[in-house]
Each structure stands twice: as structure tokens, then as C-alpha cells.
Design a protein around this motif. Sequence first.
Motif, mmCIF file in Angstrom:
data_model
loop_
_atom_site.group_PDB
_atom_site.id
_atom_site.type_symbol
_atom_site.label_atom_id
_atom_site.label_comp_id
_atom_site.label_asym_id
_atom_site.label_seq_id
_atom_site.Cartn_x
_atom_site.Cartn_y
_atom_site.Cartn_z
ATOM 1 N N LEU A 199 101.493 7.081 66.931
ATOM 2 C CA LEU A 199 100.792 7.342 68.193
ATOM 3 C C LEU A 199 100.758 6.071 69.051
ATOM 4 C CD1 LEU A 199 99.020 9.226 69.962
ATOM 5 C CD2 LEU A 199 97.033 8.374 68.687
ATOM 6 N N ARG A 200 100.390 4.947 68.429
ATOM 7 C CA ARG A 200 100.302 3.689 69.171
ATOM 8 C C ARG A 200 101.671 3.254 69.698
ATOM 9 N NH1 ARG A 200 96.732 -0.275 65.393
ATOM 10 N NH2 ARG A 200 95.767 -1.116 67.276
ATOM 11 N N GLN A 201 102.710 3.457 68.903
ATOM 12 C CA GLN A 201 104.051 3.065 69.327
ATOM 13 C C GLN A 201 104.494 3.910 70.530
ATOM 14 O OE1 GLN A 201 105.826 0.520 68.309
ATOM 15 N NE2 GLN A 201 107.565 1.002 69.657
ATOM 16 N N THR A 202 104.257 5.199 70.450
ATOM 17 C CA THR A 202 104.614 6.099 71.547
ATOM 18 C C THR A 202 103.868 5.706 72.831
ATOM 19 O OG1 THR A 202 104.970 7.902 69.982
ATOM 20 C CG2 THR A 202 104.600 8.520 72.285
ATOM 21 N N VAL A 203 102.611 5.383 72.681
ATOM 22 C CA VAL A 203 101.793 5.021 73.840
ATOM 23 C C VAL A 203 102.225 3.658 74.402
ATOM 24 C CG1 VAL A 203 99.452 4.485 74.603
ATOM 25 C CG2 VAL A 203 99.868 6.472 73.142
ATOM 26 N N ASN A 258 97.595 2.490 83.189
ATOM 27 C CA ASN A 258 97.448 2.661 81.750
ATOM 28 C C ASN A 258 97.875 4.070 81.361
ATOM 29 O OD1 ASN A 258 94.793 4.122 82.416
ATOM 30 N ND2 ASN A 258 94.342 2.031 83.045
ATOM 31 N N VAL A 259 98.410 4.157 80.145
ATOM 32 C CA VAL A 259 98.816 5.439 79.574
ATOM 33 C C VAL A 259 98.055 5.612 78.271
ATOM 34 C CG1 VAL A 259 100.738 6.853 78.746
ATOM 35 C CG2 VAL A 259 101.169 5.068 80.436
ATOM 36 N N SER A 260 97.654 6.842 77.970
ATOM 37 C CA SER A 260 97.078 7.155 76.666
ATOM 38 C C SER A 260 97.822 8.344 76.075
ATOM 39 C CB SER A 260 95.589 7.494 76.787
ATOM 40 O OG SER A 260 95.434 8.706 77.519
ATOM 41 N N GLY A 261 97.680 8.487 74.765
ATOM 42 C CA GLY A 261 98.237 9.639 74.062
ATOM 43 C C GLY A 261 97.173 10.221 73.147
ATOM 44 N N VAL A 321 91.967 11.736 67.840
ATOM 45 C CA VAL A 321 91.875 10.393 68.437
ATOM 46 C C VAL A 321 92.890 10.235 69.568
ATOM 47 C CG1 VAL A 321 91.097 9.308 66.296
ATOM 48 C CG2 VAL A 321 93.561 9.390 66.838
ATOM 49 N N ILE A 322 92.591 9.272 70.426
ATOM 50 C CA ILE A 322 93.561 8.859 71.438
ATOM 51 C C ILE A 322 93.897 7.386 71.209
ATOM 52 C CG2 ILE A 322 92.485 10.424 73.119
ATOM 53 C CD1 ILE A 322 91.724 7.785 74.712
ATOM 54 N N ALA A 323 95.076 6.982 71.670
ATOM 55 C CA ALA A 323 95.416 5.558 71.753
ATOM 56 C C ALA A 323 95.576 5.240 73.230
ATOM 57 C CB ALA A 323 96.708 5.265 71.002
ATOM 58 N N ILE A 324 95.080 4.069 73.642
ATOM 59 C CA ILE A 324 95.128 3.682 75.062
ATOM 60 C C ILE A 324 95.291 2.181 75.177
ATOM 61 C CG2 ILE A 324 92.600 3.439 75.286
ATOM 62 C CD1 ILE A 324 92.928 4.696 78.137
ATOM 63 N N LYS A 325 95.893 1.756 76.280
ATOM 64 C CA LYS A 325 96.114 0.334 76.559
ATOM 65 C C LYS A 325 94.792 -0.428 76.612
ATOM 66 C CE LYS A 325 96.928 -1.779 80.465
ATOM 67 N NZ LYS A 325 97.346 -2.061 81.860
ATOM 68 N N ALA A 326 94.796 -1.644 76.091
ATOM 69 C CA ALA A 326 93.628 -2.517 76.223
ATOM 70 C C ALA A 326 93.442 -2.922 77.680
ATOM 71 C CB ALA A 326 93.811 -3.747 75.347
ATOM 72 N N SER A 327 92.251 -3.303 78.038
ATOM 73 C CA SER A 327 91.922 -3.660 79.424
ATOM 74 C C SER A 327 92.497 -5.026 79.813
ATOM 75 C CB SER A 327 90.394 -3.700 79.579
ATOM 76 O OG SER A 327 90.045 -3.962 80.917
ATOM 77 N N GLY A 328 93.060 -5.118 81.006
ATOM 78 C CA GLY A 328 93.441 -6.409 81.585
ATOM 79 C C GLY A 328 94.601 -7.115 80.921
ATOM 80 N N VAL A 329 95.468 -6.391 80.205
ATOM 81 C CA VAL A 329 96.615 -6.999 79.533
ATOM 82 C C VAL A 329 97.849 -6.892 80.426
ATOM 83 C CG1 VAL A 329 98.088 -6.921 77.476
ATOM 84 C CG2 VAL A 329 95.669 -6.302 77.318
ATOM 85 N N ALA A 360 97.807 11.452 86.228
ATOM 86 C CA ALA A 360 98.744 12.532 85.900
ATOM 87 C C ALA A 360 98.654 12.768 84.399
ATOM 88 C CB ALA A 360 100.172 12.150 86.295
ATOM 89 N N TRP A 361 99.083 13.927 83.943
ATOM 90 C CA TRP A 361 99.044 14.204 82.515
ATOM 91 C C TRP A 361 100.241 15.057 82.126
ATOM 92 C CZ3 TRP A 361 94.999 15.491 85.858
ATOM 93 C CH2 TRP A 361 94.942 16.812 86.282
ATOM 94 N N GLY A 362 100.334 15.377 80.825
ATOM 95 C CA GLY A 362 101.456 16.186 80.365
ATOM 96 C C GLY A 362 101.325 16.498 78.895
ATOM 97 N N THR A 363 102.352 17.165 78.377
ATOM 98 C CA THR A 363 102.297 17.587 76.980
ATOM 99 C C THR A 363 102.665 16.454 76.017
ATOM 100 O OG1 THR A 363 104.537 18.424 77.245
ATOM 101 C CG2 THR A 363 102.747 20.007 77.535
ATOM 102 N N SER A 364 102.973 15.270 76.563
ATOM 103 C CA SER A 364 103.209 14.069 75.758
ATOM 104 C C SER A 364 103.001 12.871 76.688
ATOM 105 C CB SER A 364 104.645 14.042 75.210
ATOM 106 O OG SER A 364 105.561 13.865 76.279
ATOM 107 N N PRO A 365 102.819 11.677 76.132
ATOM 108 C CA PRO A 365 102.710 10.507 77.013
ATOM 109 C C PRO A 365 103.943 10.341 77.906
ATOM 110 C CG PRO A 365 101.934 9.941 74.814
ATOM 111 C CD PRO A 365 102.527 11.327 74.726
ATOM 112 N N GLU A 366 105.152 10.576 77.359
ATOM 113 C CA GLU A 366 106.369 10.451 78.172
ATOM 114 C C GLU A 366 106.368 11.453 79.314
ATOM 115 O OE1 GLU A 366 106.028 10.880 74.926
ATOM 116 O OE2 GLU A 366 107.910 10.510 73.837
ATOM 117 N N ALA A 367 105.981 12.694 79.019
ATOM 118 C CA ALA A 367 105.956 13.721 80.063
ATOM 119 C C ALA A 367 104.943 13.343 81.142
ATOM 120 C CB ALA A 367 105.616 15.075 79.455
#
Lengths: 237, 237, 237, 237
Positions: free
Chosen positions: C8-12, C31-34, C41-49, C177-184
Motif C-alpha cells: 500500500l505504501r509503495q503504491t501511494v 498529496n495522494v492517499s490509498g 487503513v489508508i496510507a498518505i504522504k507526510a506533511s511538508g515533505v 479527485a479520487w478513483g478506484t486506485s491511487p493511480e486512477a
Amino acid sequence: MNDRFHDLRQTVLEANLELVARNLVISTWGNVSGYDAEAGVIAIKASGVTYDEMTIDHMVVLDLDGTTVAGDYRPSTDTPTHLALYRLYGDHGVRGVVHTHSKFATVWTQAMRDIPALGTTHVDYFDGPIPCTRELTPAEVAAGYEAAQAVAIEEAVSPDRCLRMQAILLAHHAPFAWGTSPEAAVTNAQVLEYVAEMAYLESTLLGRTPDVLPEHMHVKHRDRKFGADAYYGQVTR
Amino acid sequence: MNDRFHDLRQTVLEANLELVARNLVISTWGNVSGYDAEAGVIAIKASGVTYDEMTIDHMVVLDLDGTTVAGDYRPSTDTPTHLALYRLYGDHGVRGVVHTHSKFATVWTQAMRDIPALGTTHVDYFDGPIPCTRELTPAEVAAGYEAAQAVAIEEAVSPDRCLRMQAILLAHHAPFAWGTSPEAAVTNAQVLEYVAEMAYLESTLLGRTPDVLPEHMHVKHRDRKFGADAYYGQVTR
Amino acid sequence: MNDRFHDLRQTVLEANLELVARNLVISTWGNVSGYDAEAGVIAIKASGVTYDEMTIDHMVVLDLDGTTVAGDYRPSTDTPTHLALYRLYGDHGVRGVVHTHSKFATVWTQAMRDIPALGTTHVDYFDGPIPCTRELTPAEVAAGYEAAQAVAIEEAVSPDRCLRMQAILLAHHAPFAWGTSPEAAVTNAQVLEYVAEMAYLESTLLGRTPDVLPEHMHVKHRDRKFGADAYYGQVTR
Amino acid sequence: MNDRFHDLRQTVLEANLELVARNLVISTWGNVSGYDAEAGVIAIKASGVTYDEMTIDHMVVLDLDGTTVAGDYRPSTDTPTHLALYRLYGDHGVRGVVHTHSKFATVWTQAMRDIPALGTTHVDYFDGPIPCTRELTPAEVAAGYEAAQAVAIEEAVSPDRCLRMQAILLAHHAPFAWGTSPEAAVTNAQVLEYVAEMAYLESTLLGRTPDVLPEHMHVKHRDRKFGADAYYGQVTR
């Protein structure tokens, strides 16, 4: 190749490739020439050649009457205009000429409008509005298009002003820029496009023709770069 | 692969990849096809394939009725329009067709406006305004969308004009361009986008529909590139 | 690292890096989350990186209540909005969410205007105008900004429509925006920016709000891509 | 080179090169300086140097009176304005200054208009409209251009506000941005250009001056990034 014009052709080749690097041309569009005043010849890009296949062999050498002196290719269709510019401005120090269809400059050209001097960015390079030539009449075009264009250019930028106004918009067609070397001409073509874009943006932001830069700001910026007491750039040592 | 359509497919693959290189598409959008008139087949990009994973195997070969002759993939959704263009213009020399949603051309399409011929850049490639097809009626769309589109295309660019007007705007949708080869069609799609952008810029600069290029300038530039005494490009040797 | 959320983290991470590759963000923005629905659970980018120093370790894992489950960093400031979107739309198949300040979409957001459906490019992805949420009142913002925003989002895109309208404009702020996957979701964010730009261009070309795509064209294009008899893309085998 | 200013010069060199990487300058335009408050010196780009030939040797070191302390080149023509900014704001923590002619910010400057705060993107960085200085009179320019400019700058951004408003538009000329380091100043120059572009786009979309961000949204976004309970970025550990 044992070529007495090698240096001129190499310089002109490199300047042509800069047109692509600076996003001023697509496809086979645009051309740069250089003038060797001592030898009395110019080198210019061959007609219809793409930039990724271009070599020094595509740089055609001609005298100022347009007779090919070296090179196996037909020169750019715009060669007569390059030659006209050197005949007009060569004695005043012009050694490079650039023709592009860069978007914003071409738009002003199509609209038959001078590009007004709206800020210090403009007057750091161009000492006043960048002029668009008048429309040629059907009779003039029929009698000789490129010769008529040369007359219109001289009307718009007289030879004594040619180093203070190093660009022109050819009515309905596209811009030409020039300079004291092919490289300098390319930079002038790039700055022309930059100020053409900013003049477009300010005009559409305001919804009217913008006010020009006040005279005292124009003079101050021109003189700190080009005046007797200029303090821009490095002292030549 | 022992493939008698290898050369056609390779040419079409390369032309498709040029769409990305020239910033004319994003994602899986756009498609190029090529026509082998002797074999009576076209090759076209498979539907929904991304450009970075695309190989020669994604080039589907079909006859002009739309029957797949070679290839394991489903062809582009826009295949019926490509086939319609070859059926209309193939006998006049068209060998490549390009479809994009390039931004400025698509905006004119959505606005249902022809792109007016405003300068010499435009008429160097397109002999007049680039037409937008009429809106299809609900009945036409219900009876057969792509067939109705073919009728509207023929109304806008008759076959005898197809080499002087190598692009069209499909109402509400997006542009198609064509040419005497897939590569030539890609260049026409790129120039279409360029003149569509300049026509947008001039329209917004002036705040009105711009004046078109005067007739005598139009004729002069067209003829120096395409006329009997053309002097653009190299002589074929 | 022995990490049960590695995939999950790698995809995100990869989807976050795509934001830069597609020119949708600068600096540390976006930022993108998955969402892994099974693990809850979700994985999301850390703040301010910044994007060039970003690694898988900067992907923070949280449950849908916002409690950090894995990761040493503080998650993006926009995490509450991501969580609200998954709580609203997760049961309908949403698995990725993207936030950017991409220029044209943000401009429509600031202007508090829905992006109208002006052509087939738009309806190939978004089934109608892309809505802007209503303005939050001072009382709502004081009582809980992100919670109030979730209410406004639900008012604008009800859960049953969330796969036909995979983007929203947050009033005065910027798009999601959203989708059925982080890439979408990243692709939807990119197409959102594309149609936002074209809607801007058509509006300024015409000098008025453009006409929307006629209903019968809207239905035809939506159905050939998403309908029961869709013929876009490859058949899943 | 045994150079006690090595670190300052290296930092300033890298920040100058970032101007090119972030598309904020062309040719020799633009300059970044850094201030070492302890040593009482700044380092700044030499005048008229191109970015591809630039090395640490082109970073000139001067004291706040403008006397060169190290370096063989003449400093940027804009050095007096950099020095004026450090004299005004150095005691409040400013350690880097950037000057560009980035297109959209320069257009607002030429139009003599403040950039209004139209969305949260703007107020995440700039606490209100980004001010344009008043026009200098001919007498002020004659008496000392750069000194008069320093007065106009202080009128527009008083020293106590200099970390909440880290940019200014110099009337008719171009923007300056600053920050707590040269890198931070470059980011502020980049965000300035971004919000200048979005303010242009919204103004032309609407055909009028857009409404500013409501006060309660402005306060909320400023405080979540800069307030006592800020929750943006990582906790310093």
C-alpha cells in the motif's frame, strides 16, 4: 572539409540549434544567418531542413546579391529578407539575423500592432515600441514581394536606429530580430517573444491597451544598461 | 515475428509515439493510423493503451470495412472515423490520419467555430479556415454515430480539397488531421494546434473576431510553398 | 523493513511521485492517499515533505478515525479531508484520493464556479459539471473546519454518484479527485486540470459562459466508454 | 580556495541555479543573494553572467554599505536594492533575497496593481495582497534611483510585517521576494509567480476584479500553517 567559411557556418549552425533549445521554433520553421562583413558573405540555414538532422553542410554561403558561394543546398525561402536586412544594417554593425514564428510575437504581427514598451524588461532591450511594418499593397506584392518588404522595413526601422531597435514585426507574417552576432540575434528573438507575451498578458488582464512605461523610467533603465555611465554587466578587460 | 505488415505497423507505432514527444496527448488519448493502399489495409493503435507500454504488437491491422486482419487487440474506438477518412480521401493520396484532443484545437471544436486564417503561418499549411463540422441531430446519432460523422466530414471538406485542407474539427468532440504519410499527418496535427492557439491569442488580445489575412498575402504565401513556381524546401533529386 | 503495509505504501509513494511527473504540483504541495479496505487503513504522504527527498518511510498509515498505525511522521494537513472522502465513498469502491493546487482547477475553485461540461473530453471522465462546494460559514469553520467540509462535499457529490463524478472543487481552496486506485485518482486529477483549462480557454475565447455539450452527445460519449455496450479499451481476459 | 565565505557563496550559487530549474529566469536575468548577519556581509551573483557558465567565483561578497569584500567580478546591477532590503529587514530575520522578471508577477508590476489574495494558496504564503510600490517621481529618480526605491519599499512593507509579506512588486519593473534563507526566498519567488498567474487567470475568466478570499477562510488557513496551534509540516525534533 577544407572550408574557408567553416567558422561562420559553425557559428550559424549553433545559433540555429539554439532556436529549438529556447522553444522558439517547431518543425523546420525559423532560420538564423550570420554575416562576415570582411568576406562579404552570409551563411544561412538551408530550406525545409529539420533541426535534428541539421549539420554544418546545411549552412549555405551566399554573397549579398544572393549568389551561392558554398553549399549544396537551396537556402531558406526567407533569404531575401535576411539579405535586405544586412544591406540596410550591415554597415551599422549587424552580424546576425533571426526569423521565427514564435507565438506571441507572431500574434502581434497578425494583429498589425506595434508591441508597446510597457516595462523595464522591454526597454532594457528595445528602445521604444517594436514596430509592425505597414501592409503591402497587391501591386507591391505582385511586383516583388521581398523587395517591397525591404522598403517597408526601412520605413519602420531606419538604419541609424538599428542597434537600438533590433527587431521588427512583418505585417501578417512573423518577426525578425537581429544583433551584433548570430547568438545576440537569437537572444533578441527570445526577449522579443518574452515581452510580446507580457504585453499580451497585461492587455488581457486590463481589458484595454495598457499605459506605456513613463518616460523618466524608460530613460533611467536604458541608460543604466546602455548609457555613457552604464553599470550593467562586467567591465571588458 | 514474420509479419507482412511489419513496415506499416512500425511506421504507425513511431508516429503514435511522436504524439507524446510533441505534447499533443496525455494518458491513453489520441491515435495515429497509416494506410497501405496497395494491400488495402490500415494499421491503428489499440484502444486504451498507454504510450510508455506501447509496442508494435499494439498496432492493429484492418481492412477498410473494419475487419481485423492482424493483431490481438481491439482497435481504437475512433477506428470508424479513421476508416471513413480513408474511404473518402484515400484515392486522393491520404496515407495517414491523426486524432488528438490537443487543447486549443479542441476548444475551437467545443465552441463550434472554424479556425480563421489569420496569418501566413496558417496558410502555409491550410488553404482557408479550418472547418468545424455541423452538429449531428439526435436522430443521426441514434441511427449510427460514426456513419453520420462521415457524412458531416464530407460536407465540410470535399474529397477534391483534401490535400489543401488536411484537418477538420469534429463538432463538440476534437480534431482530426491527415496527410500523405502518418508522419505528415502528425506534423499537420501539430501545426493545427499551433494555429489554433495563435487564433485564440489574437481573438482574446483584440476582444473580437480578428480580421483574416488579406487575399493577396494568402495567395502569395500559398504559392511560394505549393504553387507551380514554389521555392520552399529542397529540390527532389 | 518488515512492513505489512509495504505494498500500500509503495503504491501511494509512486502515485505521489506521479504528481510531479504530470506537472500537477510544485514544492511540497499536493498529496495522494490509498485505502486498503480489508485492513481498514489508508496510507498518505507526510506533511511538508519535498518530492525529491520522498521515500516509502514518508507514507504514514492511519485508520479511518485518523489514528496513526505505522510511520514516524505527521501525516498531511489535508488528512481529515482524505478520511472524510473514504468514509463517504469507500463502500462504493473508492481506493485512492488526490489533492493538488493545480492551476486551472484551483482558479475555478477560487471563483466558486462549477466546471461546465463543454465537450466530449469532459464527459468521457466526468458525468456532468464538476461541482464546487458551497462556502462554509464562519460558525462552521470555527466549530470544525474539516468536519464542515465533509458535509459540504456530501451535499455536492452524494455517495451513489461518486464513481460517475470523481472530483470536486473545495470552495476558495483547491480540488480533490479520487478513483478506484491511487493511480486512477492521479489520472482523474490530471484530466480535471485539462478540462478546467479548456473550460477557461473557451470562456475567454467567447467572452461569455459557453454552451454546454448537447444532451444527446453527452449520452453517446458516456455510453460508448461506460455503458452496457461500451467499446472503449481492451476486453479483460 | 581558502575562502572564509565559502559556505555562504556556495549556498547562494545553488539558489541562483534553482532560478533556472524552476523556470523563473531566462538569459542572464535574475539574481539571488544571501546574508550572513554575523559576518555582516552578503553574497550576490555577478552582473551579466549566464547560468550555464556560473561558478562559485561569480558570487561577489559585499558589506551592507556595498563595498566588495571578496570576489573579482562586479556585482549585479540590482545589488543596491538587495542591500536596502537587508538593511530594512535583516534585523527581523531575512537572510535571502531574490529578484526575477518572472512573467506573471512582472505583468502585475507593469500594471501597477497589487496581487489580490484570492484563495488559500495565496494566504498560505502571503498574509494579504502583495503590494506594488508607488511610482517614483522624475525628481526622485534623478536624485538617486535605488535609494528612492528603498523608501517606496518601506512604505509598502514595513519591517515589522516583513516575515508575513515576503515579496513586493517594484512599480513598472519586476518583483523581489525574500525569506529566512536564500532557498526559502527562491520558494517565495516561485509561489509569488504561481499566485500571480492564478490571479491573472481568475481575473480574465471573470472579466472583472475577482472577489477576495473571505476573512474567516483567510484566518483559518493562515493559522493552520503559521498560528500558535499550527499543524502543517513536521515537528522540529
